[in-house]
Design a protein around this motif. Structure first.
Motif, PDB file in Angstrom:
ATOM      1  N   UNK A 166       0.825  -1.200   0.000  1.00 31.42           N
ATOM      2  CA  UNK A 166       0.000   0.000   0.000  1.00 31.42           C
ATOM      3  C   UNK A 166       0.864   1.257   0.000  1.00 31.42           C
ATOM      4  N   UNK A 167       1.971   1.232   0.737  1.00 29.66           N
ATOM      5  CA  UNK A 167       2.890   2.371   0.725  1.00 29.66           C
ATOM      6  C   UNK A 167       3.507   2.550  -0.661  1.00 29.66           C
ATOM      7  N   UNK A 168       3.852   1.439  -1.309  1.00 28.06           N
ATOM      8  CA  UNK A 168       4.353   1.522  -2.689  1.00 28.06           C
ATOM      9  C   UNK A 168       3.295   2.105  -3.607  1.00 28.06           C
ATOM     10  N   UNK A 169       2.061   1.666  -3.439  1.00 30.45           N
ATOM     11  CA  UNK A 169       0.970   2.188  -4.258  1.00 30.45           C
ATOM     12  C   UNK A 169       0.821   3.702  -4.080  1.00 30.45           C
ATOM     13  N   UNK A 170       1.019   4.174  -2.846  1.00 28.38           N
ATOM     14  CA  UNK A 170       0.935   5.612  -2.604  1.00 28.38           C
ATOM     15  C   UNK A 170       1.996   6.356  -3.407  1.00 28.38           C
ATOM     16  N   UNK A 171       3.213   5.815  -3.443  1.00 21.99           N
ATOM     17  CA  UNK A 171       4.270   6.492  -4.202  1.00 21.99           C
ATOM     18  C   UNK A 171       3.987   6.445  -5.699  1.00 21.99           C
ATOM     19  N   UNK A 172       3.469   5.301  -6.170  1.00 21.76           N
ATOM     20  CA  UNK A 172       3.150   5.165  -7.591  1.00 21.76           C
ATOM     21  C   UNK A 172       2.012   6.086  -8.011  1.00 21.76           C
ATOM     22  N   UNK A 173       0.881   5.972  -7.310  1.00 22.15           N
ATOM     23  CA  UNK A 173      -0.340   6.632  -7.753  1.00 22.15           C
ATOM     24  C   UNK A 173      -0.475   8.055  -7.225  1.00 22.15           C
ATOM     25  N   UNK A 174      -0.046   8.286  -6.003  1.00 19.02           N
ATOM     26  CA  UNK A 174      -0.255   9.589  -5.387  1.00 19.02           C
ATOM     27  C   UNK A 174       0.856  10.582  -5.716  1.00 19.02           C
ATOM     28  N   UNK A 175       2.115  10.086  -5.748  1.00 18.17           N
ATOM     29  CA  UNK A 175       3.254  10.970  -5.961  1.00 18.17           C
ATOM     30  C   UNK A 175       3.731  10.932  -7.407  1.00 18.17           C
ATOM     31  N   UNK A 176       3.453   9.820  -8.101  1.00 19.27           N
ATOM     32  CA  UNK A 176       3.808   9.724  -9.504  1.00 19.27           C
ATOM     33  C   UNK A 176       5.168   9.135  -9.790  1.00 19.27           C
ATOM     34  N   UNK A 177       5.751   8.418  -8.819  1.00 20.14           N
ATOM     35  CA  UNK A 177       7.035   7.737  -9.029  1.00 20.14           C
ATOM     36  C   UNK A 177       6.764   6.253  -9.231  1.00 20.14           C
ATOM     37  N   UNK A 178       7.117   5.673 -10.391  1.00 20.73           N
ATOM     38  CA  UNK A 178       6.787   4.276 -10.682  1.00 20.73           C
ATOM     39  C   UNK A 178       7.765   3.286 -10.064  1.00 20.73           C
ATOM     40  N   UNK A 179       7.980   3.371  -8.756  1.00 25.19           N
ATOM     41  CA  UNK A 179       8.949   2.507  -8.071  1.00 25.19           C
ATOM     42  C   UNK A 179       8.386   1.100  -7.904  1.00 25.19           C
ATOM     43  N   UNK A 180       9.284   0.153  -7.674  1.00 24.73           N
ATOM     44  CA  UNK A 180       8.888  -1.194  -7.311  1.00 24.73           C
ATOM     45  C   UNK A 180       8.693  -1.299  -5.802  1.00 24.73           C
ATOM     46  N   UNK A 181       8.495  -2.526  -5.288  1.00 25.71           N
ATOM     47  CA  UNK A 181       8.149  -2.702  -3.875  1.00 25.71           C
ATOM     48  C   UNK A 181       9.325  -2.813  -2.920  1.00 25.71           C
ATOM     49  N   UNK A 182      10.569  -2.731  -3.415  1.00 24.27           N
ATOM     50  CA  UNK A 182      11.715  -3.033  -2.568  1.00 24.27           C
ATOM     51  C   UNK A 182      11.837  -2.112  -1.357  1.00 24.27           C
ATOM     52  N   UNK A 183      11.809  -0.794  -1.572  1.00 24.78           N
ATOM     53  CA  UNK A 183      12.123   0.134  -0.495  1.00 24.78           C
ATOM     54  C   UNK A 183      11.138   0.021   0.658  1.00 24.78           C
ATOM     55  N   UNK A 184       9.860  -0.032   0.339  1.00 21.64           N
ATOM     56  CA  UNK A 184       8.840  -0.128   1.383  1.00 21.64           C
ATOM     57  C   UNK A 184       8.914  -1.478   2.093  1.00 21.64           C
ATOM     58  N   UNK A 185       9.175  -2.544   1.354  1.00 23.05           N
ATOM     59  CA  UNK A 185       9.300  -3.871   1.975  1.00 23.05           C
ATOM     60  C   UNK A 185      10.490  -3.915   2.914  1.00 23.05           C
ATOM     61  N   UNK A 186      11.611  -3.343   2.492  1.00 20.83           N
ATOM     62  CA  UNK A 186      12.796  -3.325   3.349  1.00 20.83           C
ATOM     63  C   UNK A 186      12.524  -2.547   4.628  1.00 20.83           C
ATOM     64  N   UNK A 187      11.868  -1.397   4.511  1.00 19.93           N
ATOM     65  CA  UNK A 187      11.630  -0.561   5.680  1.00 19.93           C
ATOM     66  C   UNK A 187      10.722  -1.252   6.693  1.00 19.93           C
ATOM     67  N   UNK A 188       9.788  -2.046   6.223  1.00 21.19           N
ATOM     68  CA  UNK A 188       8.818  -2.673   7.120  1.00 21.19           C
ATOM     69  C   UNK A 188       9.185  -4.090   7.545  1.00 21.19           C
ATOM     70  N   UNK A 189      10.012  -4.791   6.772  1.00 21.95           N
ATOM     71  CA  UNK A 189      10.205  -6.227   7.004  1.00 21.95           C
ATOM     72  C   UNK A 189      11.602  -6.617   7.468  1.00 21.95           C
ATOM     73  N   UNK A 190      12.582  -5.730   7.373  1.00 20.12           N
ATOM     74  CA  UNK A 190      13.954  -6.122   7.720  1.00 20.12           C
ATOM     75  C   UNK A 190      14.109  -6.385   9.221  1.00 20.12           C
TER      76      UNK A 190
END
Length: 392
Positions: A166-190
């Protein structure tokens, strides 16, 4: 960027909002050990969390409004309804760009709520000790700290892996950056002392030991001070090129290319050939590094880091002069290897070195920058740390 500490953040929140926060949450930045530009190609990545990150003091409010303030940005608070369309379509001025991330997260979580508690209004005070523009996922840390705070404040039963999406979706759809899921997954799951082996297609992940000190090694992050902006079009262009190459090869994503030589023989466009070669070989490097880590062979990672950097420089063409100079200087000073990290076009490099050589490596990089009249690099010790959590 220097953080104030969460005690000072609580005080700042209380002074700004006239009440104590309901809690304080922290989400870390990340360093991707290896696996760059593979995440949006459904590939493999191997990041770990940094000690530095973004901290959010927050309190629930019932008026459907999110109000955000930043210890770094200063100025007036930013207020917006949690119900609304993409922030990127609302034409926010550049000095408010930072606020698009927490507002975007609130809107995505609110839209996600179906019948259960909505991630509604909240008052937020934001602080960070993570350098912005350094390729260390400061935007994802802001998104994840906000998402975790809103989830807890509103009792939304969202698992961490889903919250990352959902955080990735916010960056994609709300901010307009077509990032993948890595950064948000790392921040929440490491987890501390580990890297996160993440399959960006399935979402499955596992913790891989990253025992640096046991091997007498250290990972250094050198912020090259060359700022990058992923929303400026280059990142999106690389993603579009990968999607075009996959379409021409008849695969869902470049992760599915099994015969690299055959794929390169099929593609006539030299740019698309280079993009495919990087993504396919980078996925192989991720698997190789994970295997070495599981075998306890941390000292053998250097050549794979060097190969990744050369591929990002020559095949994916996202490196920049300060990164190339830093990696070269580090290796000449005795480091085992290094590479650029993040989306590219500015940011940081990571260097694997013997702990006893770390000072020499820092000095060598700094000397090269001085000789070229570049801004002095900033160094962080890259200690694999815990993921996002409530801290107060």
């Amino acid at each position: 960027m220097t953080g104030t500490g969460h005690g000072a953040l609580i005080t700042a929140f209380s002074e700004a909002y006239g009440r104590a926060p309901d809690g304080v949450w922290h989400a870390p930045g990340r360093v991707n050990l290896i696996g760059e530009h593979t995440d949006y190609n459904d590939g493999l990545v191997l990041p770990f969390a940094l000690p530095q990150g973004v901290t959010v003091a927050a309190a629930r409010r019932g008026d459907g409004v999110i109000e955000v303030r930043s210890a770094q940005a200063g100025g007036a608070p930013v207020t917006a309804p949690v119900a609304g369309g993409p922030v990127v379509s609302e034409g926010w001025p550049p000095d408010l760009a930072w606020a698009a991330y927490p507002v975007g997260v609130a809107r995505v979580l609110n839209a996600h709520a179906t019948g259960g508690p909505a991630a509604g209004g909240a008052s937020l005070m934001i602080d960070s000790d993570l350098p912005q523009g350094a390729g260390l996922a400061s935007s994802a840390a802001l998104e994840c700290a906000t998402a975790l705070a809103l989830r807890d404040l509103h009792g939304a039963g969202i698992e961490r892996a889903d919250l990352a999406r959902l955080a990735q979706r916010a960056e994609n759809e709300q901010v307009g950056v077509p990032c993948g899921p890595m950064d948000q997954s790392a921040s929440l799951l490491c987890t501390p002392g580990h890297a996160l082996m993440l399959d960006c297609r399935s979402g499955l992940s596992s913790q891989v030991p990253l025992a640096l000190a046991d091997a007498g090694l250290a990972l250094l992050v050198a912020d090259t001070r060359a700022d990058h902006a992923l929303a400026d079009g280059e990142y999106a262009r690389r993603r579009a090129e990968c999607e075009e190459a996959a379409a021409r090869l008849g695969v869902a994503a470049l992760r599915d290319v099994k015969d690299l030589a055959g794929a390169l023989g099929t593609l006539r466009d030299p740019v698309l050939r280079r993009r495919v070669q990087h993504v396919v070989t980078e996925n192989h490097r991720v698997e190789a590094v994970a295997g070495l880590l599981r075998a306890g062979a941390v000292a053998e990672l250097g050549s794979l880091l060097n190969a990744s950097h050369l591929s990002l420089r020559d095949q994916f063409q996202v490196s920049w002069p300060e990164a190339d100079a830093a990696v070269d200087a580090a290796v000449r000073a005795g480091a085992r290897g290094g590479r650029m990290v993040g989306g590219g076009f500015g940011g940081s490099v990571i260097v694997l070195t013997g702990a006893d050589r770390a000072g020499r490596v820092r000095d060598a990089i700094t000397a090269v920058y001085e000789g070229r009249d570049w801004a002095e690099p900033r160094f962080l010790d890259a200690t694999p740390s815990a993921g996002a959590r409530r801290i107060h």
